[in-house]
Every structure is written in structure tokens, then in C-alpha cells.
Design a protein around this motif. Structure first.
Motif, PDB file in Angstrom:
ATOM      1  N   LYS A 127       0.729  -1.262   0.049  1.00 23.88           N
ATOM      2  CA  LYS A 127       0.175   0.089   0.120  1.00 23.88           C
ATOM      3  C   LYS A 127       0.807   1.180   0.073  1.00 23.88           C
ATOM      4  O   LYS A 127       0.666   2.240  -0.788  1.00 23.88           O
ATOM      5  CB  LYS A 127      -0.880  -0.153   1.200  1.00 23.88           C
ATOM      6  N   ASN A 128       1.959   1.163   0.796  1.00 21.21           N
ATOM      7  CA  ASN A 128       2.751   2.395   0.887  1.00 21.21           C
ATOM      8  C   ASN A 128       3.498   2.517  -0.501  1.00 21.21           C
ATOM      9  O   ASN A 128       3.722   3.759  -0.727  1.00 21.21           O
ATOM     10  CB  ASN A 128       3.767   2.034   2.054  1.00 21.21           C
ATOM     11  N   ARG A 129       3.845   1.521  -1.062  1.00 23.13           N
ATOM     12  CA  ARG A 129       4.559   1.710  -2.408  1.00 23.13           C
ATOM     13  C   ARG A 129       3.571   2.306  -3.353  1.00 23.13           C
ATOM     14  O   ARG A 129       3.838   3.119  -4.231  1.00 23.13           O
ATOM     15  CB  ARG A 129       5.148   0.427  -2.871  1.00 23.13           C
ATOM     16  N   LEU A 130       2.364   2.076  -3.345  1.00 25.12           N
ATOM     17  CA  LEU A 130       1.212   2.578  -4.265  1.00 25.12           C
ATOM     18  C   LEU A 130       1.018   3.998  -4.095  1.00 25.12           C
ATOM     19  O   LEU A 130       0.734   4.737  -5.050  1.00 25.12           O
ATOM     20  CB  LEU A 130      -0.099   1.638  -4.028  1.00 25.12           C
ATOM     21  N   LEU A 131       1.094   4.381  -2.761  1.00 29.15           N
ATOM     22  CA  LEU A 131       0.976   5.799  -2.536  1.00 29.15           C
ATOM     23  C   LEU A 131       2.046   6.579  -2.901  1.00 29.15           C
ATOM     24  O   LEU A 131       1.873   7.765  -3.090  1.00 29.15           O
ATOM     25  CB  LEU A 131       0.330   5.718  -0.883  1.00 29.15           C
ATOM     26  N   GLU A 132       3.239   6.038  -2.969  1.00 27.54           N
ATOM     27  CA  GLU A 132       4.309   7.001  -3.412  1.00 27.54           C
ATOM     28  C   GLU A 132       4.340   7.445  -4.820  1.00 27.54           C
ATOM     29  O   GLU A 132       3.832   6.660  -5.740  1.00 27.54           O
ATOM     30  CB  GLU A 132       5.536   6.205  -3.298  1.00 27.54           C
ATOM     31  N   PRO A 133       4.636   8.692  -4.821  1.00 25.61           N
ATOM     32  CA  PRO A 133       4.605   9.158  -6.449  1.00 25.61           C
ATOM     33  C   PRO A 133       5.540   8.460  -7.313  1.00 25.61           C
ATOM     34  O   PRO A 133       6.924   8.296  -6.917  1.00 25.61           O
ATOM     35  CB  PRO A 133       4.776  10.669  -6.457  1.00 25.61           C
ATOM     36  N   ASP A 134       5.312   8.109  -8.423  1.00 19.07           N
ATOM     37  CA  ASP A 134       6.272   7.402  -9.301  1.00 19.07           C
ATOM     38  C   ASP A 134       7.158   8.555 -10.127  1.00 19.07           C
ATOM     39  O   ASP A 134       6.524   9.058 -10.933  1.00 19.07           O
ATOM     40  CB  ASP A 134       5.648   6.443 -10.343  1.00 19.07           C
ATOM     41  N   ASN A 135       8.448   8.534  -9.618  1.00 18.66           N
ATOM     42  CA  ASN A 135       9.302   9.629 -10.564  1.00 18.66           C
ATOM     43  C   ASN A 135       9.595   9.443 -11.716  1.00 18.66           C
ATOM     44  O   ASN A 135       9.913  10.324 -12.622  1.00 18.66           O
ATOM     45  CB  ASN A 135      10.747   9.627  -9.541  1.00 18.66           C
ATOM     46  N   ARG A 136       9.442   8.116 -12.331  1.00 24.04           N
ATOM     47  CA  ARG A 136       9.477   7.756 -13.647  1.00 24.04           C
ATOM     48  C   ARG A 136       8.573   8.294 -14.509  1.00 24.04           C
ATOM     49  O   ARG A 136       8.761   8.920 -15.549  1.00 24.04           O
ATOM     50  CB  ARG A 136       9.934   6.326 -13.822  1.00 24.04           C
ATOM     51  N   THR A 137       7.313   8.119 -14.035  1.00 22.98           N
ATOM     52  CA  THR A 137       6.278   8.639 -15.118  1.00 22.98           C
ATOM     53  C   THR A 137       6.235  10.206 -15.253  1.00 22.98           C
ATOM     54  O   THR A 137       5.611  10.684 -16.307  1.00 22.98           O
ATOM     55  CB  THR A 137       4.812   8.390 -14.575  1.00 22.98           C
ATOM     56  N   LEU A 138       6.814  11.097 -14.454  1.00 17.50           N
ATOM     57  CA  LEU A 138       6.882  12.514 -14.320  1.00 17.50           C
ATOM     58  C   LEU A 138       8.383  13.075 -14.756  1.00 17.50           C
ATOM     59  O   LEU A 138       8.624  14.054 -14.510  1.00 17.50           O
ATOM     60  CB  LEU A 138       6.687  13.164 -12.981  1.00 17.50           C
ATOM     61  N   SER A 139       8.977  12.149 -15.502  1.00 20.26           N
ATOM     62  CA  SER A 139      10.331  12.561 -15.801  1.00 20.26           C
ATOM     63  C   SER A 139      10.554  13.187 -17.425  1.00 20.26           C
ATOM     64  O   SER A 139       9.616  12.899 -18.127  1.00 20.26           O
ATOM     65  CB  SER A 139      11.374  11.426 -15.635  1.00 20.26           C
ATOM     66  N   SER A 140      11.466  13.854 -17.669  1.00 19.87           N
ATOM     67  CA  SER A 140      11.554  14.348 -19.041  1.00 19.87           C
ATOM     68  C   SER A 140      12.830  14.507 -19.385  1.00 19.87           C
ATOM     69  O   SER A 140      13.858  15.001 -18.743  1.00 19.87           O
ATOM     70  CB  SER A 140      10.788  15.700 -19.232  1.00 19.87           C
ATOM     71  N   SER A 141      13.414  13.812 -20.644  1.00 23.63           N
ATOM     72  CA  SER A 141      14.549  13.775 -21.035  1.00 23.63           C
ATOM     73  C   SER A 141      15.487  15.236 -21.092  1.00 23.63           C
ATOM     74  O   SER A 141      16.655  15.350 -20.778  1.00 23.63           O
ATOM     75  CB  SER A 141      14.864  12.937 -22.305  1.00 23.63           C
ATOM     76  N   SER A 142      14.477  15.912 -21.553  1.00 23.40           N
ATOM     77  CA  SER A 142      15.033  17.508 -21.850  1.00 23.40           C
ATOM     78  C   SER A 142      14.849  18.318 -20.982  1.00 23.40           C
ATOM     79  O   SER A 142      15.458  19.467 -20.943  1.00 23.40           O
ATOM     80  CB  SER A 142      14.317  17.962 -23.313  1.00 23.40           C
ATOM     81  N   LEU A 143      13.624  18.195 -20.277  1.00 21.83           N
ATOM     82  CA  LEU A 143      13.305  19.219 -19.118  1.00 21.83           C
ATOM     83  C   LEU A 143      13.050  18.758 -17.875  1.00 21.83           C
ATOM     84  O   LEU A 143      12.074  17.821 -17.618  1.00 21.83           O
ATOM     85  CB  LEU A 143      12.033  20.163 -19.569  1.00 21.83           C
ATOM     86  N   PRO A 144      13.813  18.708 -16.885  1.00 26.34           N
ATOM     87  CA  PRO A 144      13.902  18.023 -15.532  1.00 26.34           C
ATOM     88  C   PRO A 144      12.643  18.531 -14.740  1.00 26.34           C
ATOM     89  O   PRO A 144      12.327  19.538 -14.884  1.00 26.34           O
ATOM     90  CB  PRO A 144      15.264  18.417 -14.720  1.00 26.34           C
TER      91      PRO A 144
ATOM     92  N   LYS B 144       6.490  17.327 -19.066  1.00 27.48           N
ATOM     93  CA  LYS B 144       6.463  17.451 -17.681  1.00 27.48           C
ATOM     94  C   LYS B 144       7.439  18.394 -17.094  1.00 27.48           C
ATOM     95  O   LYS B 144       8.560  17.991 -17.114  1.00 27.48           O
ATOM     96  CB  LYS B 144       6.461  16.193 -17.071  1.00 27.48           C
ATOM     97  N   LEU B 145       7.054  19.623 -16.717  1.00 26.07           N
ATOM     98  CA  LEU B 145       8.182  20.652 -16.580  1.00 26.07           C
ATOM     99  C   LEU B 145       8.162  20.734 -14.840  1.00 26.07           C
ATOM    100  O   LEU B 145       7.132  20.655 -14.457  1.00 26.07           O
ATOM    101  CB  LEU B 145       7.651  21.822 -17.286  1.00 26.07           C
ATOM    102  N   SER B 146       9.324  21.371 -14.554  1.00 28.03           N
ATOM    103  CA  SER B 146       9.580  21.815 -13.186  1.00 28.03           C
ATOM    104  C   SER B 146       9.203  23.177 -12.855  1.00 28.03           C
ATOM    105  O   SER B 146       9.359  23.975 -13.870  1.00 28.03           O
ATOM    106  CB  SER B 146      10.995  21.428 -12.722  1.00 28.03           C
ATOM    107  N   LEU B 147       8.822  23.294 -11.586  1.00 33.86           N
ATOM    108  CA  LEU B 147       8.422  24.634 -11.348  1.00 33.86           C
ATOM    109  C   LEU B 147       9.765  25.686 -11.399  1.00 33.86           C
ATOM    110  O   LEU B 147       9.442  26.702 -11.640  1.00 33.86           O
ATOM    111  CB  LEU B 147       8.063  24.641  -9.879  1.00 33.86           C
ATOM    112  N   ASP B 148      10.876  25.159 -11.203  1.00 33.16           N
ATOM    113  CA  ASP B 148      11.997  25.957 -11.222  1.00 33.16           C
ATOM    114  C   ASP B 148      12.399  26.316 -12.568  1.00 33.16           C
ATOM    115  O   ASP B 148      12.872  27.646 -12.881  1.00 33.16           O
ATOM    116  CB  ASP B 148      13.447  25.306 -10.638  1.00 33.16           C
ATOM    117  N   ASP B 149      12.227  25.481 -13.643  1.00 37.59           N
ATOM    118  CA  ASP B 149      12.345  25.654 -14.919  1.00 37.59           C
ATOM    119  C   ASP B 149      11.587  27.091 -15.554  1.00 37.59           C
ATOM    120  O   ASP B 149      11.743  27.890 -15.944  1.00 37.59           O
ATOM    121  CB  ASP B 149      12.155  24.668 -15.986  1.00 37.59           C
ATOM    122  N   LEU B 150      10.240  26.645 -15.182  1.00 42.77           N
ATOM    123  CA  LEU B 150       9.070  27.733 -15.356  1.00 42.77           C
ATOM    124  C   LEU B 150       9.243  29.272 -14.621  1.00 42.77           C
ATOM    125  O   LEU B 150       9.098  30.163 -15.197  1.00 42.77           O
ATOM    126  CB  LEU B 150       7.609  27.153 -14.894  1.00 42.77           C
ATOM    127  N   ALA B 151       9.928  29.023 -13.509  1.00 44.34           N
ATOM    128  CA  ALA B 151       9.974  30.375 -12.701  1.00 44.34           C
ATOM    129  C   ALA B 151      11.256  31.004 -13.276  1.00 44.34           C
ATOM    130  O   ALA B 151      11.180  32.339 -13.615  1.00 44.34           O
ATOM    131  CB  ALA B 151      10.549  30.083 -11.371  1.00 44.34           C
TER     132      ALA B 151
END
Length: 372
Positions: A33-50, A74-81
Motif C-alpha cells: 500500500k505504501n509503495r502504491l501511494l508513493e509518486p512514481d518519479n519515472r512517470t513524471l520525468s522528461s529527458s530534456s526538461l527535468p 512535464k516541467l519543473s516549477l524551477d524551470d518555469l520560474a
């Protein structure tokens, strides 16, 4: 005594044999259950924009991400700032009901400018988040030459941002109501007709070529953007809803949405909206295109009473004096253009009928506009 001792040992052994496997199963379930609730970093990654994935993303959002078009960045808040100068007021190019739109240049890209809509943090968990999801659901899975293209998004903590292609010519609203003396040229009739045809094509696509259909719910001149060739791009799908019953569905149950002046009477009366509500709003937009007047401006009726602009325009069409509502800044000289304007306003009159069943469909509107 030995028999009592032996019985006690046997009972304890039996208890251990039963409880240990049960405890092991409970621990495994909790771990899963704990693993299912953790966000999957792989699904929110981008090769060109971290991307920086926030621990505040809910499990429901994690499930929703899987339905988004994988071509979106999928863009980071830092990049957009950084791209917006830390969301500098100097880079604001527009505002909506839930936040500001900024001009930006993304790092690591081709250097082209984009538009970044940042939803207000005050609305992030409520209506703003619904707008964010609605835009992703519609624009994240659709492509049409007259729809504004969604390029990427960011969901970090309470921040919700959407990135679109940028149209330097701005909105139809700005061209219709801008100060011509201050540098905004007056749109010619051919340009206005072309823009209207493009917006109609976008709505017809949403209503009839997309399954299930999409109801825009906020058709207005500020949501029609213009590219370099003055081709229309329908934008802002924050209020959009999917019509699960298909085009034939009489109504969908939803709260009122839209902008004063453009809103269909059934919406104002609290009746569920249908795709015919978009048709009504589009008819109001058509009258605005010809008249150059905002739908909220009061006008004098034929009897001299102050009335809504739509009623004023419909009275002129019904009295066969529709040319009196034409924008005085726009030159209509040729007999051909005069005929086109009259036919155009006849279509607008049909679109703005009080009763939805008497309004044409957007597919029929496109066919009528193409014949002008």
C-alpha cells in the motif's frame, strides 16, 4: 504436571504457527500500500526538461497522470520560474478567472517563446485544480488546426501551470476592442470572416468529431487567439466538460459556467447545459465580430429603450436593417461584402434563438459559413 506443561507448550506452538503467517501477510500488505501511494518519479520525468516531483501530489492525481498524452512535457516549477523571470509582472500577457498568463522562453529548447498559465494558489485545490484537469483532459489528447496547442504542464505542491504555444497577435478581443488610434489596426471584413470560420471549425470538431463530445462552455472573443496569418485558435478549456451521452444528449448536469453576455438563457435559468449552449455563445460572438461592440454594452432598441446588445442586434436583423449594427470603423464597400455581412448576421440570429432546439448545430454553422 509434565502433562500440563506439555499441553501448554503445544498450545503456544500452535498459536505461533497460526499468528506468524497472519502477521507476515499484514506486513506485506502495508508495504505494498505504501509503495502504491508513493509518486512514481519515472512517470513524471522528461529527458530534456527535468521535473521536481512534490510529495504533496495526491494518489488521485498520480492515477490521472497516466491518462495524459505522453507527448506533453512535464516541467519543473524551477524551470518555469526562470523562464518567466520568476513570474515577473513585466511578463504578464493576460489573465483569466483563475490566474495570470506569462510570456516565457523555456531553457534547453529552440528558444521560441511560449505562454505559461499559472493558476492561483488560492484556487489550486478547488476550482483551479478542476480547470487544470479539464484543460489536460481536452487539450492533452486532441489536435486540430484551430485549437490552441498545449505543450506541457507542471504540478508541484499547490502549484498548477499549463504551457501553450504563444500567439504574438493576441486575442480576437484585443483586435476588436483595441484602440485603433493607439496602434491596433482595424480588422477588415475578410479577416473577421476567416477568424469566425476557424473558431466555428474548432467547435464543430469538439462537438461532432471528438468522441465523446466536448462542451467548451466559455466561448468568447478573448478565448479566440490569432496566429500570424490571422487563423483562429480556440483556447481556454478550463470550463470544458465531456458530454458522456454524445451529441444527442439533451443536457449534462453541471454548475453554471461562462461569461456574462455570452451565456445561453438556459444556463442563466439553471438548466443543465448542452452543446447548443456553445452554439448560442458562438452566435453572440458572431454579432460581436460584426458590430465591434462587447456583449455587455447596453444599447438603444428601435423603440428607444435601453436593451442588451444581443436583443438590439436581433431586432435589427428581424427588421431587415442589419447593416446598421456594422462596426463603423470597418469599411464595407463592395456589394459582395454587404451580402456576406447580411448572410453572416442571419446565421448569428439563428444561433441565438431562445429555445435550444431551434438553434443549428455547429456542423451546420460551418456549412453555412463556408457558403458565404
Amino acid at each position: 504436571m509434565d502433562r500440563v506443561y506439555q499441553a501448554l507448550v503445544a498450545a503456544m506452538a500452535a498459536f505461533a504457527a497460526i499468528s506468524f503467517p497472519c502477521l507476515l501477510i499484514v506486513l506485506l500488505c502495508r508495504h505494498r500500500k505504501n509503495r502504491l501511494l508513493e509518486p512514481d518519479n519515472r512517470t513524471l520525468s522528461s529527458s530534456s526538461l527535468p521535473v521536481r516531483v512534490s510529495s504533496e501530489l495526491s494518489s488521485s492525481w498520480s492515477l490521472y497522470v497516466s491518462a495524459i498524452d505522453s507527448s506533453l512535457k512535464k516541467l519543473s516549477l524551477d524551470d518555469l520560474a526562470r523562464a518567466t523571470g520568476d513570474f515577473s509582472p513585466d511578463n504578464i500577457i493576460g489573465d483569466g478567472s483563475f490566474g495570470f498568463v506569462y510570456r516565457a522562453v523555456l531553457p534547453g529548447g529552440s528558444g521560441g517563446a511560449v505562454a505559461v498559465k499559472r493558476l492561483s494558489a488560492d484556487h489550486a485545490a478547488g476550482a483551479g485544480n478542476r480547470e487544470f484537469r479539464a484543460e489536460l483532459e481536452v487539450l492533452g489528447s486532441l489536435s486540430h488546426r484551430h485549437l490552441a496547442r498545449l505543450l506541457g504542464y507542471c504540478a508541484a505542491g499547490r502549484d498548477r501551470l499549463l504551457v501553450y504555444e504563444l500567439f504574438e497577435r493576441g486575442s480576437l478581443d484585443a483586435w476588436l476592442h483595441g484602440d485603433a488610434a493607439g496602434g491596433t489596426p482595424v480588422l477588415s471584413w475578410p479577416a473577421r470572416l476567416r477568424v469566425t470560420r476557424g473558431a466555428a471549425a474548432a467547435l464543430a470538431f469538439l462537438h461532432h468529431d471528438r468522441h465523446p463530445p466536448v462542451l467548451h462552455r466559455d466561448v468568447k472573443s478573448s478565448n479566440v487567439l490569432l496566429d500570424e496569418g490571422f487563423e483562429a485558435k480556440l483556447a481556454d478549456f478550463g470550463h470544458a466538460r465531456v458530454v458522456s451521452g454524445g451529441p444527442a444528449a439533451s443536457h449534462i448536469s453541471t454548475q453554471a459556467a461562462g461569461t456574462a453576455g455570452y451565456m445561453a438563457p438556459e444556463i442563466r435559468e439553471g438548466v443543465g447545459a448542452s452543446i447548443k449552449a456553445d452554439v448560442y455563445s458562438f452566435g453572440v460572438l458572431m454579432i460581436e465580430v460584426v458590430s465591434g461592440r462587447r456583449p455587455s454594452w447596453p444599447m438603444k432598441s428601435i423603440e428607444g429603450k435601453e436593451v442588451e446588445p444581443l436583443k438590439w442586434a436581433r431586432e435589427k436583423v428581424e427588421a431587415d436593417i442589419s447593416l446598421e449594427i456594422v462596426d463603423c470603423r470597418m469599411v464595407i464597400g463592395e456589394e459582395k461584402e454587404t451580402k456576406e455581412v447580411k448572410e453572416f448576421l442571419d446565421i448569428a440570429h439563428r444561433c441565438t434563438e431562445e429555445c435550444p432546439k431551434y438553434r443549428p448545430t455547429m456542423k451546420q454553422v460551418v456549412e453555412m459559413l463556408d457558403k458565404i
